[in-house]
Motif scaffolding. Structure first.
Motif, short mmCIF file in Angstrom:
data_model
loop_
_atom_site.label_atom_id
_atom_site.label_comp_id
_atom_site.label_asym_id
_atom_site.label_seq_id
_atom_site.Cartn_x
_atom_site.Cartn_y
_atom_site.Cartn_z
N ILE A 92 15.10 8.32 -11.00
CA ILE A 92 14.89 9.71 -11.40
C ILE A 92 13.40 9.96 -11.61
CG2 ILE A 92 15.35 11.45 -13.16
CD1 ILE A 92 18.03 10.10 -13.67
N GLY A 93 12.87 10.98 -10.93
CA GLY A 93 11.44 11.28 -11.00
C GLY A 93 10.66 10.32 -10.13
N THR A 94 11.03 10.23 -8.87
CA THR A 94 10.58 9.13 -8.01
C THR A 94 9.09 9.20 -7.64
OG1 THR A 94 11.28 7.80 -6.11
CG2 THR A 94 11.14 10.18 -5.76
N GLY A 95 8.50 10.40 -7.60
CA GLY A 95 7.07 10.50 -7.29
C GLY A 95 6.72 9.92 -5.93
N THR A 96 5.88 8.89 -5.92
CA THR A 96 5.50 8.21 -4.67
C THR A 96 6.67 7.49 -4.01
OG1 THR A 96 4.93 6.19 -5.85
CG2 THR A 96 3.14 7.77 -5.46
N LEU A 101 23.64 -2.01 -0.25
CA LEU A 101 22.75 -1.40 -1.24
C LEU A 101 22.30 -0.04 -0.75
CD1 LEU A 101 20.74 -1.53 -3.72
CD2 LEU A 101 19.10 -2.52 -2.11
N GLU A 102 22.34 0.93 -1.66
CA GLU A 102 21.72 2.23 -1.41
C GLU A 102 20.94 2.63 -2.64
OE1 GLU A 102 22.81 6.60 0.40
OE2 GLU A 102 24.25 5.68 -0.97
N VAL A 103 19.65 2.97 -2.44
CA VAL A 103 18.81 3.43 -3.53
C VAL A 103 18.48 4.90 -3.26
CG1 VAL A 103 16.70 3.06 -4.85
CG2 VAL A 103 17.80 1.12 -3.70
N ILE A 104 18.74 5.74 -4.24
CA ILE A 104 18.46 7.17 -4.12
C ILE A 104 17.34 7.53 -5.08
CG2 ILE A 104 19.37 9.51 -4.42
CD1 ILE A 104 22.12 8.43 -3.67
N GLY A 105 16.28 8.13 -4.55
CA GLY A 105 15.19 8.61 -5.38
C GLY A 105 15.19 10.12 -5.42
N ILE A 106 15.06 10.69 -6.61
CA ILE A 106 15.09 12.14 -6.74
C ILE A 106 13.84 12.63 -7.47
CG2 ILE A 106 17.61 12.32 -6.70
CD1 ILE A 106 17.57 12.60 -9.74
N ASP A 107 13.45 13.85 -7.14
CA ASP A 107 12.29 14.46 -7.78
C ASP A 107 12.42 15.97 -7.66
OD1 ASP A 107 9.30 13.02 -8.50
OD2 ASP A 107 9.40 15.20 -8.45
N ILE A 108 11.91 16.68 -8.65
CA ILE A 108 11.95 18.14 -8.61
C ILE A 108 10.86 18.71 -7.71
CG2 ILE A 108 10.43 18.54 -10.59
CD1 ILE A 108 12.43 20.75 -11.48
N SER A 109 9.86 17.88 -7.39
CA SER A 109 8.70 18.33 -6.62
C SER A 109 8.88 18.04 -5.13
CB SER A 109 7.43 17.63 -7.12
OG SER A 109 6.36 17.81 -6.22
N THR A 110 8.90 19.11 -4.33
CA THR A 110 8.99 18.94 -2.88
C THR A 110 7.76 18.22 -2.34
OG1 THR A 110 10.29 20.97 -2.71
CG2 THR A 110 9.24 20.17 -0.69
N ALA A 111 6.59 18.53 -2.90
CA ALA A 111 5.35 17.89 -2.45
C ALA A 111 5.39 16.39 -2.72
CB ALA A 111 4.16 18.53 -3.15
N ALA A 112 5.92 15.99 -3.88
CA ALA A 112 6.04 14.56 -4.17
C ALA A 112 7.00 13.89 -3.20
CB ALA A 112 6.52 14.36 -5.61
N LYS A 160 0.85 -1.19 0.00
CA LYS A 160 0.00 0.00 0.00
C LYS A 160 0.89 1.25 0.00
CE LYS A 160 -3.83 0.18 2.48
NZ LYS A 160 -4.79 0.33 3.60
N PHE A 161 0.59 2.15 -0.94
CA PHE A 161 1.33 3.41 -1.05
C PHE A 161 0.37 4.58 -0.89
CE2 PHE A 161 4.40 0.60 -2.87
CZ PHE A 161 5.64 1.20 -2.66
N PHE A 162 0.79 5.55 -0.08
CA PHE A 162 0.02 6.79 0.03
C PHE A 162 0.12 7.55 -1.30
CE2 PHE A 162 1.53 5.99 4.42
CZ PHE A 162 0.29 5.88 5.04
N VAL A 163 -1.00 8.11 -1.72
CA VAL A 163 -1.01 8.93 -2.94
C VAL A 163 -1.91 10.14 -2.72
CG1 VAL A 163 -0.65 6.95 -4.49
CG2 VAL A 163 -2.98 7.70 -3.97
N ILE A 213 5.48 12.77 0.03
CA ILE A 213 4.75 11.51 -0.07
C ILE A 213 5.72 10.34 -0.13
CG2 ILE A 213 3.20 10.15 -1.54
CD1 ILE A 213 1.79 12.38 -0.06
N ALA A 214 6.81 10.49 -0.89
CA ALA A 214 7.80 9.42 -1.00
C ALA A 214 8.39 9.07 0.37
CB ALA A 214 8.91 9.83 -1.97
#
Length: 309
Positions: A119-123, A159-170, A77-80, A173-174
């Motif tokens: 890149i563009g991780t969103g949720t 292991l290290e996974v880095i998620g990036i997004d231009i949106s602070t709001a996104a 389950k993911f918050f959206v 949620i992530a």
């Protein structure tokens, strides 16, 4: 109750299959019961809440996931909300292919610690599920991995996974999803416009992305519940073929990939054709070899993989 909600949705314009799927999602998600439990007669205690959400779905046209505040991806389950794309089943192909490559890379005894960039991780669903599906790797602080044969599979690597997004709001949620799924010691999120916040000497084994790939000119052809409710930052590219972000990522990826590193993309299908041909040509000019193209259940090119040579 599922049948009653389905009937209500169909009477208000939803196609039968969509009405059934949304009714099941709503009733099961809010009641907490599985379809099997509902069929066998479990008493639903919050029918009023479910009916209120069903009526709101019809009145507003908003995606049912936005109204409930969650969606499912790879069984979790993911918050959206309206700041992020709702995870799609097709994106699970991208995650699985990245996990397969990471696992094979992990078997290389000469390899160092594994780093993956989303890149563009969103949720955060891609980054989080890649991490969750590689439990044989330790955290970056050499803890949290499996013991015994699982740890041996990765040769003690981290292991290290880095998620990036231009949106602070996104990213908010992530981070919420990362904490809920207990991946905060394996996944890191940063605000970044593609590679803008990636350090000069920071290199990755795998870069994955489900980038915006719909040409803005096609906006009016989209379903209302997509164009009116999904974040446009995550949907639209500015060029006529929708490949703007593939090009930008591939141009910068060479600097931030380890030798023989991989780039995996989810592909779009725009202007009646797959983007696989155009993206492959961009990658070739940037020095990448095409490794594979994976189709989805509709036989559409969905995931493409390149390796830096």
């Amino acid at each position: 109750m599922i049948k009653r909600i389905q009937k209500f949705f169909m009477e208000n314009g939803l196609e039968a299959n969509d009405a059934r799927a949304e009714a099941e999602f709503l009733v099961c998600g809010i009641s907490g019961f599985s379809i099997e439990e509902i069929i066998t007669g479990c008493a639903i205690q919050n029918e009023d809440e479910i009916w209120a959400l069903a009526r709101k779905r019809v009145e507003t046209g908003a995606p049912i996931q936005h109204l409930t505040g969650f969606s499912y991806f790879m069984g979790d389950k993911f918050f959206v909300n309206s700041d992020v794309l709702i995870p799609r089943p097709e994106t699970e192909i991208l995650v699985q292919k990245a996990v397969d490559i990471a696992r094979n890379t992990g078997k290389n005894p000469a390899g160092g610690d594994l780093k993956i960039l989303d890149i563009g991780t969103g949720t955060g669903c891609i980054a989080i599920e890649i991490s969750k599906n590689l439990p044989e790797f330790n955290c970056a602080d050499n803890t949290c991995g499996l013991t015994g044969c699982g740890a041996e599979t990765a040769g003690g690597r981290t292991l290290e996974v880095i998620g990036i997004d231009i949106s602070t709001a996104a990213l908010r949620i992530a981070i919420k999803n990362m904490e809920a799924l207990e991946q905060q010691r394996r996944v890191v999120f940063r605000k970044s416009d593609i590679f803008s916040s990636i350090y000069e000497d920071e290199k990755f084994d795998i870069i994955v992305s489900n980038p915006p790939y719909i040409p803005l000119s096609l906006k009016d052809t989209l379903d209302d519940n997509v164009k009116n409710f999904d974040p446009h930052l995550a949907l639209f590219a500015g060029d006529k073929d929708g490949v703007e972000f593939y090009r930008r990522i591939l141009e910068g990826a060479k600097k931030h990939l380890k030798p023989n590193g991989y780039v995996l993309f989810e592909l779009g299908f725009t202007n009646g054709i797959s983007q696989s041909g155009i993206v492959s040509e961009i990658a070739r000019k940037q020095g990448f070899d095409l490794k594979f193209i994976e189709k989805d259940l509709s036989k559409i090119d969905r995931v493409i993989c390149f390796q830096l040579h």
